[in-house]
Design a protein around this motif. Structure first.
Motif, short mmCIF file in Angstrom:
data_model
loop_
_atom_site.label_atom_id
_atom_site.label_comp_id
_atom_site.label_asym_id
_atom_site.label_seq_id
_atom_site.Cartn_x
_atom_site.Cartn_y
_atom_site.Cartn_z
N ASP A 1 -12.97 -0.56 -3.67
CA ASP A 1 -14.34 0.49 -2.90
C ASP A 1 -13.50 1.71 -2.47
OD1 ASP A 1 -15.95 -1.65 -3.19
OD2 ASP A 1 -16.04 -2.32 -1.15
N LYS A 2 -12.16 1.47 -2.21
CA LYS A 2 -11.49 2.73 -1.81
C LYS A 2 -10.50 3.44 -2.96
CE LYS A 2 -13.02 2.62 2.36
NZ LYS A 2 -12.15 1.98 3.51
N ASN A 3 -10.72 2.88 -4.16
CA ASN A 3 -10.10 3.47 -5.24
C ASN A 3 -8.50 3.69 -5.10
OD1 ASN A 3 -9.99 4.36 -7.97
ND2 ASN A 3 -10.32 6.35 -7.31
N TYR A 4 -7.85 2.55 -4.65
CA TYR A 4 -6.53 2.82 -4.71
C TYR A 4 -6.03 1.42 -5.22
CZ TYR A 4 -6.28 -0.34 -0.48
OH TYR A 4 -6.65 -1.59 0.29
N PHE A 5 -4.72 1.48 -5.45
CA PHE A 5 -3.83 0.26 -5.87
C PHE A 5 -2.47 0.18 -5.22
CE2 PHE A 5 -1.07 -2.07 -8.90
CZ PHE A 5 -1.61 -3.56 -8.87
N SER A 6 -2.34 -0.43 -4.09
CA SER A 6 -1.41 -0.46 -3.06
C SER A 6 -0.98 -1.53 -2.21
CB SER A 6 -1.02 0.96 -2.52
OG SER A 6 -0.19 0.98 -1.42
N HIS A 7 0.06 -2.18 -1.92
CA HIS A 7 0.18 -2.86 -0.94
C HIS A 7 -0.24 -2.39 0.55
CE1 HIS A 7 2.34 -5.98 -3.16
NE2 HIS A 7 2.88 -5.14 -3.42
N GLN A 8 -0.12 -1.17 0.95
CA GLN A 8 -0.51 -0.23 2.02
C GLN A 8 -2.07 0.02 1.89
OE1 GLN A 8 1.50 -0.19 4.55
NE2 GLN A 8 0.43 1.11 5.80
N SER A 9 -2.99 -0.52 2.68
CA SER A 9 -4.32 -0.21 2.62
C SER A 9 -4.44 0.99 3.45
CB SER A 9 -5.05 -1.34 3.07
OG SER A 9 -6.61 -1.19 3.47
N PRO A 10 -5.64 1.90 3.06
CA PRO A 10 -5.89 3.02 4.08
C PRO A 10 -6.80 2.49 5.11
CG PRO A 10 -6.88 3.17 2.15
CD PRO A 10 -6.10 2.00 1.89
N THR A 11 -7.32 1.21 4.83
CA THR A 11 -8.47 0.70 6.23
C THR A 11 -7.50 -0.43 7.12
OG1 THR A 11 -9.93 0.75 4.06
CG2 THR A 11 -10.45 -0.60 6.15
N TYR A 12 -6.65 -1.16 6.34
CA TYR A 12 -6.21 -2.35 7.11
C TYR A 12 -4.55 -2.14 7.41
CZ TYR A 12 -10.75 -4.16 5.79
OH TYR A 12 -12.00 -4.56 5.60
N GLY A 13 -3.91 -1.19 6.67
CA GLY A 13 -2.48 -1.13 6.86
C GLY A 13 -1.75 -1.97 6.01
N SER A 14 -0.89 -2.50 6.45
CA SER A 14 0.14 -3.21 5.51
C SER A 14 -0.50 -4.81 5.34
CB SER A 14 1.72 -3.52 6.10
OG SER A 14 1.68 -4.34 7.28
#
Length: 245
Positions: free
Chosen positions: A160-173
């Protein structure tokens, strides 16, 4: 004469190698003392340091994912002439301990139309993980349905947020996210993947990646949760979460 030239070339290469090694060791660096919850990645982020250069400076760590309070980490001085952003690591990051007093959240309710096929694919991943473990004489992971719900939420968040990372812009690590959703753990890890159409395909990708394979075959963890989300074009977002309570 050719023999002398060959020896001269070998000696020159050895001298150059020694020079480069010495130059790297003498590069400007700071010494950082590890605190609770630190990882190499967040140390680099806080110190505005290059992640890959930091890893090269800290070859004394047998596994850079395992650093502990009191350890000394060499951090390169920021390169003022080259401030291009570097990609975030796709390897699992260092576990942290849950923090008391943090607000606990509940994973968003799943859509009523959520395909049972997705959950069948999640269950297939758990099955394949335990097959790999049993091949090596390791105890199978216990499936944790609550952890799977959190992993599914992470996959949907990436979609939904169009990212691919362990670090979420919504929930953090991953560790902050687990804590926010009330997952108790003493140590934890995460694997993510994107684009693989089947459980077998995503497992092949993870097993061919040293960092991800290490989580799948770890003896540090005892439980697993798997989450899968798809977008409208069929792109898949996979998350594995591992814990030891």
């Amino acid at each position: 004469m050719k023999k002398i030239n060959r020896y001269f070339t070998i000696i020159l290469v050895l001298i150059m190698g020694l020079f480069l090694t010495t130059s790297h060791a003498n590069a400007k660096r700071r010494v950082y003392t590890v605190k609770k919850g630190d990882s190499i990645w967040n140390i680099c982020k806080g110190c505005n340091a290059n992640f890959l250069n930091t890893l090269r400076m800290n070859g004394h760590f047998k596994d850079p994912n395992l650093i502990y309070p009191g350890d000394k980490v060499y951090v390169p001085e920021p390169d003022r002439n080259n401030q291009t952003p570097e990609p975030q690591p796709t390897e699992p990051t260092q576990p942290t301990q849950p923090q008391n007093g943090e607000d606990m959240q509940q994973p968003p309710q799943e859509d009523m139309g959520e395909s049972s096929n997705l959950q069948a694919m999640e269950a297939e991943v758990v099955k394949l993980v335990n097959q790999e473990r049993q091949k090596r004489g390791l105890k199978p992971y216990k499936h944790n349905s609550k952890l799977s719900s959190v992993a599914r939420t992470k996959s949907k968040d990436m979609r939904d947020k169009n990212y691919f990372s362990h670090q979420s812009p919504t929930y953090g690590s991953p560790f902050e996210m687990m804590t926010k959703f009330g997952i108790d753990y003493s140590t934890a890890g995460e694997n993510i993947a994107k684009g693989q159409p089947t459980a077998k395909a995503v497992m092949n990708g993870w097993m061919n990646s040293p960092g991800h394979r290490r989580n799948i075959l770890s003896e540090k963890f005892t439980e697993i949760g798997v989450g899968l989300a798809k977008d409208s074009k069929g792109m898949t977002y996979w998350t594995q979460m591992f814990i030891r309570p």
